[in-house]
Motif scaffolding. Structure first.
Motif, PDB file in Angstrom:
ATOM      1  N   ALA A  17     -25.082   5.294  16.583  1.00 27.81           N
ATOM      2  CA  ALA A  17     -25.074   5.410  18.044  1.00 27.81           C
ATOM      3  C   ALA A  17     -23.842   6.178  18.517  1.00 27.81           C
ATOM      4  O   ALA A  17     -23.937   7.065  19.377  1.00 27.81           O
ATOM      5  N   ILE A  18     -22.672   5.864  17.962  1.00 33.23           N
ATOM      6  CA  ILE A  18     -21.448   6.537  18.390  1.00 33.23           C
ATOM      7  C   ILE A  18     -21.417   7.978  17.891  1.00 33.23           C
ATOM      8  O   ILE A  18     -20.924   8.874  18.586  1.00 33.23           O
ATOM      9  N   VAL A  19     -21.966   8.219  16.703  1.00 37.58           N
ATOM     10  CA  VAL A  19     -22.089   9.607  16.231  1.00 37.58           C
ATOM     11  C   VAL A  19     -22.968  10.402  17.192  1.00 37.58           C
ATOM     12  O   VAL A  19     -22.664  11.552  17.529  1.00 37.58           O
ATOM     13  N   ALA A  20     -24.057   9.774  17.641  1.00 36.41           N
ATOM     14  CA  ALA A  20     -24.935  10.433  18.618  1.00 36.41           C
ATOM     15  C   ALA A  20     -24.180  10.721  19.911  1.00 36.41           C
ATOM     16  O   ALA A  20     -24.334  11.798  20.507  1.00 36.41           O
ATOM     17  N   LEU A  21     -23.340   9.777  20.346  1.00 34.86           N
ATOM     18  CA  LEU A  21     -22.526   9.995  21.544  1.00 34.86           C
ATOM     19  C   LEU A  21     -21.551  11.153  21.342  1.00 34.86           C
ATOM     20  O   LEU A  21     -21.311  11.945  22.261  1.00 34.86           O
ATOM     21  N   GLY A  22     -20.995  11.254  20.130  1.00 31.48           N
ATOM     22  CA  GLY A  22     -20.090  12.354  19.829  1.00 31.48           C
ATOM     23  C   GLY A  22     -20.795  13.698  19.920  1.00 31.48           C
ATOM     24  O   GLY A  22     -20.257  14.663  20.474  1.00 31.48           O
ATOM     25  N   ALA A 263     -16.417   3.691  13.416  1.00 32.31           N
ATOM     26  CA  ALA A 263     -17.514   4.447  14.016  1.00 32.31           C
ATOM     27  C   ALA A 263     -17.003   5.379  15.114  1.00 32.31           C
ATOM     28  O   ALA A 263     -17.449   6.533  15.225  1.00 32.31           O
ATOM     29  N   VAL A 264     -16.051   4.893  15.925  1.00 30.70           N
ATOM     30  CA  VAL A 264     -15.479   5.712  16.990  1.00 30.70           C
ATOM     31  C   VAL A 264     -14.779   6.945  16.406  1.00 30.70           C
ATOM     32  O   VAL A 264     -14.933   8.065  16.914  1.00 30.70           O
ATOM     33  N   ILE A 265     -14.027   6.748  15.324  1.00 30.53           N
ATOM     34  CA  ILE A 265     -13.308   7.869  14.706  1.00 30.53           C
ATOM     35  C   ILE A 265     -14.288   8.869  14.105  1.00 30.53           C
ATOM     36  O   ILE A 265     -14.122  10.087  14.249  1.00 30.53           O
ATOM     37  N   VAL A 266     -15.332   8.376  13.443  1.00 28.98           N
ATOM     38  CA  VAL A 266     -16.346   9.273  12.882  1.00 28.98           C
ATOM     39  C   VAL A 266     -17.026  10.055  14.000  1.00 28.98           C
ATOM     40  O   VAL A 266     -17.305  11.255  13.866  1.00 28.98           O
ATOM     41  N   GLY A 267     -17.277   9.390  15.127  1.00 30.79           N
ATOM     42  CA  GLY A 267     -17.866  10.075  16.276  1.00 30.79           C
ATOM     43  C   GLY A 267     -16.994  11.219  16.754  1.00 30.79           C
ATOM     44  O   GLY A 267     -17.488  12.302  17.107  1.00 30.79           O
ATOM     45  N   MET A 268     -15.663  11.007  16.776  1.00 32.73           N
ATOM     46  CA  MET A 268     -14.743  12.069  17.192  1.00 32.73           C
ATOM     47  C   MET A 268     -14.680  13.184  16.154  1.00 32.73           C
ATOM     48  O   MET A 268     -14.537  14.362  16.503  1.00 32.73           O
ATOM     49  N   ILE A 269     -14.780  12.827  14.878  1.00 33.25           N
ATOM     50  CA  ILE A 269     -14.788  13.846  13.825  1.00 33.25           C
ATOM     51  C   ILE A 269     -15.982  14.782  14.007  1.00 33.25           C
ATOM     52  O   ILE A 269     -15.862  16.006  13.894  1.00 33.25           O
ATOM     53  N   VAL A 270     -17.139  14.200  14.308  1.00 31.95           N
ATOM     54  CA  VAL A 270     -18.346  14.998  14.526  1.00 31.95           C
ATOM     55  C   VAL A 270     -18.224  15.821  15.802  1.00 31.95           C
ATOM     56  O   VAL A 270     -18.574  17.008  15.837  1.00 31.95           O
ATOM     57  N   SER A 271     -17.728  15.199  16.856  1.00 30.17           N
ATOM     58  CA  SER A 271     -17.625  15.876  18.151  1.00 30.17           C
ATOM     59  C   SER A 271     -16.658  17.048  18.109  1.00 30.17           C
ATOM     60  O   SER A 271     -16.878  18.076  18.758  1.00 30.17           O
ATOM     61  N   THR A 272     -15.579  16.907  17.337  1.00 26.54           N
ATOM     62  CA  THR A 272     -14.529  17.927  17.305  1.00 26.54           C
ATOM     63  C   THR A 272     -15.072  19.306  16.923  1.00 26.54           C
ATOM     64  O   THR A 272     -14.736  20.306  17.556  1.00 26.54           O
ATOM     65  N   ILE A 273     -15.910  19.374  15.907  1.00 28.69           N
ATOM     66  CA  ILE A 273     -16.406  20.677  15.465  1.00 28.69           C
ATOM     67  C   ILE A 273     -17.349  21.281  16.502  1.00 28.69           C
ATOM     68  O   ILE A 273     -17.379  22.503  16.693  1.00 28.69           O
TER      69      ILE A 273
END
Length: 403
Positions: A17-22, A263-273
């Motif tokens: 869910a958080i990855v999707a948000l990212g 999960a929050v950190i992984v979401g930011m990792i995905v969002s960053t790129i």
């Protein structure tokens, strides 16, 4: 029926869910030109209230920075937040999770209001919150977001120490209830009806924005409509996954559970790129002052959200569930953020505006800045894993000692 149950009734796992948000937040930035944020708009709501009361808000420096023109219905952040409330309400309605729940003690009411005010004040003096100065601020490559985030973790730590004091423990007596009375067919039908009604209304609102609002040059659809659609998606997901940044980092210090934080950190990792790609296409990132205001704001914000029991995202979906505690938290957020607007001119040069806005991509080069952001995110992840491991070792030691 199984698919409908998974989509609308069963809670989502936080990690996907958080990855999707990212991913969504990166697209939101690319399509609207701004990042996913909420407290700036809450500050504008407070500004409108003061305008109604006759206060000259045009002379306030803070509103010159964030803007106060128009209404929530013709601002990107405004319609996005409307979409978030509707998305959360639709998710909650279809899951039959709407029930009026009042705070069970006076101390909880005080916590909600005071914590909300502190968090709202901290968020806006730090030019963001758990979104604009953290989850969506870090992928913007703004150094201020890292200052704010580190200070927030420290504030959360001290907040946990305070809420564990005896004075904050509720003396409410638990009562045995018949679980069969909790959920009835009539209440489920009524909730679903309201959910469908909300769907119809928000679709109509989006269609209105598509056909009757201005389409910017180079765009094929109204940005306001796009922002509303994303808002619905944001609200729906945080409600179904019960995303709360407060619990993500508070639980690290209380129970040692770090799944939500990871999960929050992984979401930011995905969002960053994703954000980086849009920046390379020419969309400017949102960079704020790397200043003491970010550190002070993060400390206050982290402390406040733990006292209140919810962050800016958390209180929104819990409020539409009927939890009045979080309605009070939301009111406190608006009060606290508006207080910053009223006092900003007294301390802005000393704490914020005389300091530089540092963009990691400009400081280290495009790919150097991207690498720096990822190194910091991986260090952040290592810190969370360290705290989890430390808690597990302490538990094993205590169990062995007691045995």
């Amino acid at each position: 029926m199984e698919l409908l149950h998974k989509c609308f009734v069963k809670f989502y796992s936080p990690m996907p869910a958080i990855v999707a948000l990212g991913i969504l937040s990166a697209y939101y930035f690319g399509l609207t030109g701004t990042y996913w944020a909420v407290t700036g708009e809450f500050t504008r709501w407070g500004g409108h209230i003061f305008q109604f009361l006759g206060v000259d808000t045009q002379s306030l420096g803070y509103f010159k920075i964030i803007g106060l023109s128009g209404t929530p219905l013709d601002r990107i952040d405004g319609v996005m937040i409307i979409g978030m409330f509707f998305g959360a309400f639709i998710a909650t309605s279809f899951a039959n999770n709407i029930k009026l729940r009042m705070p069970q003690s006076n101390i909880r009411i005080i916590q909600a209001l005071l914590g909300g005010i502190i968090a709202g004040f901290g968020a806006r003096i730090g030019m963001g919150c758990n979104l604009a100065s953290f989850f969506t601020g870090i992928p913007q490559f703004s150094l201020h977001a890292w200052f704010f985030t580190i200070a927030t973790i420290i504030g959360v730590y001290f907040g946990t120490k305070v809420v564990l004091l005896p004075i904050f423990r509720s003396n409410v007596t638990l009562q045995k209830v018949d679980s069969k009375k909790n959920l009835t067919k009539s209440s489920a039908t009524l909730n679903i009806f309201f959910g469908i009604l909300a769907c119809v209304f928000i679709v109509g609102f989006i269609l209105y924005l598509i056909f009757y609002t201005q389409i910017p040059e180079g765009k094929k659809i109204s940005i306001l409509a796009i922002a509303t659609i994303f808002g619905v998606a944001f609200g729906f997901i945080i409600s179904r996954a019960q995303i709360c940044f407060t619990s993500a980092f508070r639980d690290l210090f209380i129970t040692g559970r770090g799944y939500m934080a990871r999960a929050v950190i992984v979401g930011m990792i995905v969002s960053t790129i994703g954000v980086f790609s849009y920046i390379m296409l020419g969309i400017p990132p949102k960079i704020m002052w790397a200043a003491p205001s970010a550190i002070i704001g993060g400390l206050l914000f982290g402390f406040g959200i733990v006292i209140a029991g919810g962050c800016e995202c958390g209180w929104m979906y819990r409020a539409v569930e009927g939890q009045m505690h979080y309605v009070i938290v939301g009111i406190g957020n608006i009060i606290g953020s508006t207080l910053v607007a009223l006092t900003w001119d007294f301390y802005a040069p000393t704490l914020a505006t005389n300091f530089p806005k540092i963009n990691l991509l400009e400081s280290f080069g495009n790919y150097g800045g991207l690498l720096a952001n990822y190194v910091l995110l991986l260090l952040f992840l290592a810190f969370v894993l360290f705290l989890e491991n430390k808690y597990r070792k302490n538990q094993k030691f205590q169990n062995a000692y007691q045995g």
